[in-house]
Design a protein around this motif. Structure first.
Motif, PDB file in Angstrom:
ATOM      1  N   GLU A  21       6.472   4.019   0.072  1.00 12.25           N
ATOM      2  CA  GLU A  21       5.048   3.735   0.030  1.00 12.25           C
ATOM      3  C   GLU A  21       4.702   3.017   1.313  1.00 12.25           C
ATOM      4  OE1 GLU A  21       5.278   1.594  -3.575  1.00 12.25           O
ATOM      5  OE2 GLU A  21       4.202   3.131  -4.665  1.00 12.25           O
ATOM      6  N   TYR A  48       4.181  -0.567  -5.484  1.00 15.33           N
ATOM      7  CA  TYR A  48       3.291  -1.375  -4.665  1.00 15.33           C
ATOM      8  C   TYR A  48       2.372  -2.226  -5.542  1.00 15.33           C
ATOM      9  CZ  TYR A  48       0.571  -2.283  -0.473  1.00 15.33           C
ATOM     10  OH  TYR A  48      -0.039  -2.868   0.584  1.00 15.33           O
ATOM     11  N   SER A  78      -2.029   2.077  -2.775  1.00 17.32           N
ATOM     12  CA  SER A  78      -1.774   1.504  -1.458  1.00 17.32           C
ATOM     13  C   SER A  78      -2.940   1.654  -0.492  1.00 17.32           C
ATOM     14  CB  SER A  78      -0.490   2.078  -0.874  1.00 17.32           C
ATOM     15  OG  SER A  78      -0.385   3.440  -1.159  1.00 17.32           O
ATOM     16  N   GLN A 114       5.962  -2.963   4.217  1.00 17.16           N
ATOM     17  CA  GLN A 114       5.232  -3.520   3.077  1.00 17.16           C
ATOM     18  C   GLN A 114       5.070  -5.024   3.191  1.00 17.16           C
ATOM     19  OE1 GLN A 114       6.484  -2.423  -0.825  1.00 17.16           O
ATOM     20  NE2 GLN A 114       6.401  -0.252  -0.396  1.00 17.16           N
TER      21      GLN A 114
END
Lengths: 274, 298, 310
Positions: free
Chosen positions: B296, B124, C248, B210
């Protein structure tokens, strides 16, 4: 009265609906050894787990299991737990997997002995050491401080036998005790199982598909196939005059293999016995 | 084997439903001009914040644009764009994984070391870095996906190739001198492709999440282009007065990602009978940490 | 054990070097001239060639690549990441506090997430296939499909505006933590509990559990063994969850106006503040490497078998 009397044991898997064991009845006499023979998936291990009442929640067993005049399937779980280990000891196939891999083996042994005898650490060590020496495990204290992966399968198998020595059960259930071992370790384990029986004067259920070992240990034999008992009788009769076609094939195959094996070995067994 | 996979999948009603939903979404995106009732960028100030009507089924946004049309056009970057990036990175990973797993030795060692380095980067964060340095925009995010995801695919595919290559018939083919390329294409690829499908589909959902997350932050698709995350970003400014504007794009994402995840799960279940139990156990343990790393949340 | 730790640390040093090099390389791959970016950021109206060369000299950009990397890497070791192109302030003076804020949020969220993952995972494993297990897994399936920023926005709208309970933005008191931690916990626990569940289930079927029960050990003691084994696998995954969360929290920080790394980085990206981006990547990559090593060490501490493998 027999030591163990199993009547109409029937086991089903509730998830799949399949029948694992079909209406089987048998008994084990005081001080004798019953061998359960059959190929894998024939219901041998299921029978053992049923006696110990150690099935998963979704496996359903019905029928009666009388042990020393008590009906095991009717006992409350607490009392059943007290019998496990102390009166009904089990020896598993894979010594390597039978002990918690994150602890030294002494931890699990200690917990078991403490549970049944309430011993102190020193008492556990002393009694267990004696038993381990008697199954030819030298340096017992050192061994008990080792992790399972640091010992061999045969050694761990003998540790289980030693634990059974200390617990002095009335019935030993050995589920394929030699299958996962090499020939030498097999021999040693079988010797110790014989010694165990002699010393305890207890009864034994031996699950195996190795007829050579069955022949050495068993008094009576039941033969299983697809969850059903297809033949039963004393060891002599089964080995000499099997009735069922399946048993005949089994005995025949074993004899052919053994003959071949003996010729190859040419008396090499003496080496192992020191 | 393929047939059985198909019949297994079709027996699972939920899988059929998710497959249908995914198919519909992809088709709607590909043929957006046909499906969309209006021009997604047509501003009509008279219709600002208009509610649902027969003419505008999902109402209009702060510039009076048709929300339904924007949703449909938004499929293109949000789903089709991600699919394309996924395809490229899976292809790259599959190629390297096949080569590494099949030829072993030095080739394998080199490829796997590079994979290790790639995987030690937080995915990420690296996507953010690439976007930060190459500039904001959809293309750069997709590029970042392609550059960063392949290593993960390569590693999993290598593991399944190693397993497949142990099969007796492949050993036999090797001994009898069939050229490596032929064995790879004819025997290894078909077996491994099922695994590739599972791996790819399982990361598809998180990639959609994402991408929309980056657009939401204003790092992805730029106005006035329609994209689901972008629509949420615009809706957020009026979140307290017009919360209903958050609903349509949000639910579109939830629906799509759920369908993709269900599909991936069903695919895995359908594949199960072809795997032996021990193999499955091994795979589960081996791939889970890696899998989690890939997941993620945006 | 001591030697294992030192070997494991030795292993991560070259990795850090490679990561720092790639980070530095990345900025130099940018199609933009950093000098131009600096001048633009400072709002210089007319950018002349003369001014460009001068700025390049000031920034040391005229020196060879490897030498620049060497100097940059050395100063990074002393937490000197250069000066922001935009504000001219040292990068660390902004990044340090922001990192601390994000780290606090991460640790609290990770603790909650790990707690719920273990509880749910263990319960589901015990009730495998039962209604409870199936419904928890079903709900988690939908939760993983929800974008965390959308979930955050919905919660803000519901809790803070409609019900007026909690602060929805900023970092003022412990109450400010509740909503962002909730969002992160929901998003991540719904993924991570599966891991605990599958580890528990595979251990429930292990022979040592059967043997422990066959020896007559009470369920309480069996459970201790089970947890030990299941969690020693899970612990490394949870360790890795911390840097993943660090990276994140960006969107969640954005929703709740948390003054952390995420907000800082998004602004840096939008204004192309290269030193800031570089430092951000380096700090997080270092966190990744450190926690990865920590995960291995913890796992080795719990599982003696692994100690040999390095």
């Amino acid at each position: 009265m027999h030591l163990l009397e199993v009547q109409h044991l029937h086991v089903t898997d509730r998830h799949t609906g399949s029948v694992l064991l079909r209406d089987s009845s048998f008994h084990v006499k005081q001080g004798s050894c019953l061998a359960i023979v059959g190929e894998s998936g024939s219901g041998k291990s299921v029978t053992c787990k049923s006696i110990m009442r150690l099935h998963k929640a979704w496996i359903r067993q019905t029928g009666e299991i009388w042990f020393k005049g008590e009906e095991l399937s009717a006992l409350p779980e607490r009392q059943m737990r007290k019998k496990r280990g102390k009166q009904l000891a089990m020896i598993l196939q894979h010594g390597m997997r039978a002990f918690d891999p994150t602890c030294v083996i002494g931890v699990q042994i200690g917990e078991t002995l403490k549970e049944h005898y309430g011993w102190s650490r020193a008492e556990i060590e002393a009694n267990m050491s004696l038993a381990m020496m008697s199954v030819r495990l030298n340096n017992p204290v050192e061994l008990m401080n080792k992790y399972p992966h640091q010992l061999s399968g045969g050694m761990l198998q003998r540790v289980m036998i030693a634990l059974a020595f200390v617990l002095e059960p009335d019935l030993i259930i050995a589920d394929e005790p030699t299958t996962a071992l090499d020939t030498i370790a097999q021999f040693e384990v079988v010797e110790q199982l014989i010694a165990l029986r002699e010393r305890m004067n207890g009864a034994m259920i031996l699950v195996s598909h190795d007829l050579g070992i069955v022949r050495r240990l068993a008094d009576d034999i039941i033969v299983m196939k697809d969850g059903e008992i297809v033949e039963r009788g004393s060891a002599n009769v089964i080995f000499s005059a099997a009735q069922h076609a399946y048993t005949q094939r089994l005995v025949e195959a074993n004899r052919a293999l053994n003959g071949h094996f003996e010729r190859l070995k040419g008396g090499g067994l003496g080496l192992v016995e020191h | 084997m393929k047939m059985r996979l198909l019949t297994n999948l079709l027996q699972d009603k939920l899988a059929v439903l998710s497959l249908a939903v995914i198919g519909l979404i992809l088709a709607a995106g590909a043929m957006a001009p046909v499906f969309a009732p209006h021009d997604p960028n047509a501003v009509n100030m008279d219709l600002r914040y208009a509610g649902a009507s027969w003419h505008y089924l999902l109402g209009n946004d702060h510039l009076g644009r048709c929300i339904l049309s924007r949703l449909i056009y938004g499929i293109r970057p949000s789903v089709l764009g991600v699919l394309a990036a996924l395809f490229v990175s899976v292809a790259l990973g599959a190629f390297l994984g096949l080569v590494a797993g099949y030829f072993k030795g030095k080739t394998d060692a080199v490829i796997m070391r590079v994979c290790d380095i790639m995987l030690s980067f937080p995915g990420y964060v690296m996507t953010l870095a690439i976007v930060g340095i190459l500039g904001v925009g959809l293309g750069n995010i997709l590029l970042a996906f392609m550059l960063l995801k392949w290593a993960w695919f390569a590693r999993i595919i290598r593991a399944s190739v190693l397993q497949a290559a142990e099969a007796d018939y492949i050993k036999f083919a090797r001994i009898t001198g069939v050229p490596s390329i032929t064995i790879l294409l004819r025997h290894v690829v078909p077996v491994v492709s099922a695994d590739i499908a599972v791996v790819a589909s399982s990361s598809f959902g998180s990639m959609i999440l994402q991408l929309s997350g980056f657009s939401f932050l204003g790092l992805g698709v730029q106005a006035p282009n329609a994209e689901w995350g972008m629509m949420l970003n615009e809706a957020r400014d009026v979140m307290f007065s017009r919360p209903e504007l958050m609903l349509a794009p949000g639910l579109a994402i939830v629906l799509t990602v759920s369908a993709v995840n269900f599909m991936s799960d069903a695919l895995q279940t359908a594949l199960d009978p072809t795997l032996s139990k021990t193999n499955r156990k091994f795979r589960e343990q081996a791939s889970l940490p890696v899998k989690l790393r890939g997941k993620e949340v945006a | 054990m001591g030697s294992y730790i030192s070997r494991r640390i030795a292993l991560s040093i070259p990795l850090l070097a490679v990561i720092s090099f790639l980070t530095f390389l990345l900025v130099n791959l940018s199609p933009l001239d950093p000098a131009e970016v600096v001048l633009q950021a400072q709002g210089v109206p007319m950018i002349t060639d003369e001014l460009l060369t001068q700025t390049k000299q000031e920034l040391g950009l005229d020196r060879p690549f490897l030498i620049r990397y060497w100097h940059w890497a050395l100063s990074c070791l002393q937490l000197d990441f250069g000066h922001s192109y935009v504000t001219g302030q040292p990068v660390w003076s902004q990044l340090g506090p922001a990192f601390l804020h994000t780290f606090k949020l991460t640790i609290v969220s990770a603790a909650c997430m790990i707690f719920f993952s273990i509880v749910l995972g263990v319960i589901c494993a015990w009730r495998e296939g039962k209604l409870l297990d199936r419904s928890v897994r079903g709900i988690s399936f939908f939760l993983t499909a929800i974008p965390s920023y959308w979930l955050g926005a919905m919660l803000v709208w519901l809790v803070a505006v409609k019900l007026d309970w909690l602060p929805t933005s900023g970092m003022e008191s412990y109450r400010s933590y509740i909503l962002p931690v909730m969002v992160l916990t929901i998003s991540y626990a719904s993924i991570y509990f599966r891991f605990v569940r599958s580890a528990m289930i595979s251990n429930l079927n292990a022979d040592y559990v059967l043997y422990a029960r066959a020896c007559g050990l009470p369920e309480k003691k069996v459970t201790v063994h089970l947890l030990r084994n299941s969690l020693q696998v899970a612990i490394s995954v949870f360790c890795m969850a911390i840097p993943v969360l660090l990276g994140s929290t960006v969107v969640v920080e954005n929703i709740f106006a948390w003054p952390g790394l995420g907000s800082l980085t998004v602004n840096a990206i939008l204004s192309r503040d290269f030193p800031m981006i570089q430092a951000y990547v380096l700090v997080l990559a270092a966190a990744f490497v450190v926690f990865n090593a920590l995960a291995d060490v913890l796992q080795a501490a719990m599982n003696p078998k692994l100690r040999k493998d390095l």
